[in-house]
Design an enzyme around this catalytic site. Sequence first.
Site, PDB file in Angstrom:
ATOM      1  N   CYS A 103       7.634   5.181   9.843  1.00  0.00           N
ATOM      2  CA  CYS A 103       7.205   3.711   9.204  1.00  0.00           C
ATOM      3  C   CYS A 103       8.378   3.362   8.282  1.00  0.00           C
ATOM      4  O   CYS A 103       8.677   2.239   8.276  1.00  0.00           O
ATOM      5  CB  CYS A 103       6.092   3.831   8.163  1.00  0.00           C
ATOM      6  SG  CYS A 103       5.536   2.464   7.387  1.00  0.00           S
ATOM      7  N   CYS A 104       8.953   4.605   7.813  1.00  0.00           N
ATOM      8  CA  CYS A 104      10.284   4.039   6.799  1.00  0.00           C
ATOM      9  C   CYS A 104      11.196   3.465   7.660  1.00  0.00           C
ATOM     10  O   CYS A 104      12.245   2.704   7.296  1.00  0.00           O
ATOM     11  CB  CYS A 104      10.779   5.563   6.090  1.00  0.00           C
ATOM     12  SG  CYS A 104       9.846   5.829   4.450  1.00  0.00           S
ATOM     13  N   CYS A 111       6.985   1.967  -1.840  1.00  0.00           N
ATOM     14  CA  CYS A 111       5.820   1.131  -1.318  1.00  0.00           C
ATOM     15  C   CYS A 111       4.702   1.779  -2.056  1.00  0.00           C
ATOM     16  O   CYS A 111       4.459   2.825  -2.276  1.00  0.00           O
ATOM     17  CB  CYS A 111       5.711   1.250  -0.089  1.00  0.00           C
ATOM     18  SG  CYS A 111       7.081   0.676   1.323  1.00  0.00           S
ATOM     19  N   CYS A 133       2.796   4.923  -0.915  1.00  0.00           N
ATOM     20  CA  CYS A 133       3.475   6.216  -0.897  1.00  0.00           C
ATOM     21  C   CYS A 133       4.231   6.552  -2.351  1.00  0.00           C
ATOM     22  O   CYS A 133       5.220   7.295  -2.393  1.00  0.00           O
ATOM     23  CB  CYS A 133       4.627   6.002  -0.039  1.00  0.00           C
ATOM     24  SG  CYS A 133       4.129   5.769   1.716  1.00  0.00           S
ATOM     25  N   CYS A 182      13.846   7.973   2.112  1.00  0.00           N
ATOM     26  CA  CYS A 182      13.471   7.263   3.247  1.00  0.00           C
ATOM     27  C   CYS A 182      14.132   7.092   4.315  1.00  0.00           C
ATOM     28  O   CYS A 182      14.129   6.413   5.307  1.00  0.00           O
ATOM     29  CB  CYS A 182      12.865   6.015   2.514  1.00  0.00           C
ATOM     30  SG  CYS A 182      14.385   4.995   1.404  1.00  0.00           S
TER      31      CYS A 182
HETATM   32  S1  SF4 Z   1       7.606   4.180   1.792  1.00  0.00           S
HETATM   33 FE1  SF4 Z   1       5.470   4.401   2.901  1.00  0.00          FE
HETATM   34  S2  SF4 Z   1       4.624   2.347   3.430  1.00  0.00           S
HETATM   35 FE2  SF4 Z   1       6.884   2.219   2.637  1.00  0.00          FE
HETATM   36  S3  SF4 Z   1       8.137   2.332   4.595  1.00  0.00           S
HETATM   37 FE3  SF4 Z   1       8.139   4.262   4.025  1.00  0.00          FE
HETATM   38  S4  SF4 Z   1       6.107   5.315   4.905  1.00  0.00           S
HETATM   39 FE4  SF4 Z   1       6.115   2.979   5.092  1.00  0.00          FE
END
Ligand code: SF4
Length: 241
Positions: A121-122, A205, A208, A232
Amino acid sequence: MIKLTQMEAAEAAKQLENTTPQEVLKWSIEKFGSRLSLASSFGLEDIVLIDMFTKLDPKARVFTLDTGRLHQETYDVMDTIREKYGISLEAYFPKNDAIEDIERKHGLNLFYKSPELRILCCNVRKVEPLKRSLSTVDAWITGLRREQNPTRAAIARVEIDAGNGGIVKINPLVEWTQDQVWDYIKENEVPFNTLFNAGFTSIGCAPCTRPTKPGEDPRAGRWWETGAAKECGLHCNAKKQ
Ligand code: SF4
């Protein structure tokens, strides 16, 4: 394109040792002009740098990665800062098809399912948009500080960013402490994210990030997995240590 060799970057870092962040920014503006941009997630260090950078260069370029999963308070401070400093904020979004793909395969809250899916996701929401934004510059400025994380202990004021095409990465606040950052914000009345008044010490985010407890590491509230770097992938490897 303005490029520096490893040796030239090391010489610049040495020349800028023991100088103020403003002097590092002045050097950066003179060297890279409009091919220079400040990365901002509107954390405390970023807003300090926006204040300094726009005072030195009214045309200062600032970019942000809008992951689509930020807190409302973060969007609020983005707008407040845009208006106060008159910046044309360059926002980069994740690619629609990549988001659709990971959410269809792994669900909307995939980041809670495993460290691997969190990193996926990151990568989609942050790392790929960062690479697109950096393709428009020869040098970028960050708010990294050495005391933030062991992964950041060795950063220099000027570095070559080998992971991003060998462009130059400039870190004017490397030696600043958290107290110096807050002092600057108060003295210069810089607007900040109100989540910092609610126990948050590092903000990413919304799904998170959690507030930290007194005495906890400031980045302890970032992500949920244990045994992995609190990163990240924007600055350091996010893979498990
Ligand atoms: S911090 Fe969480 S929601 Fe944001 S990009 Fe990374 S995994 Fe995805």
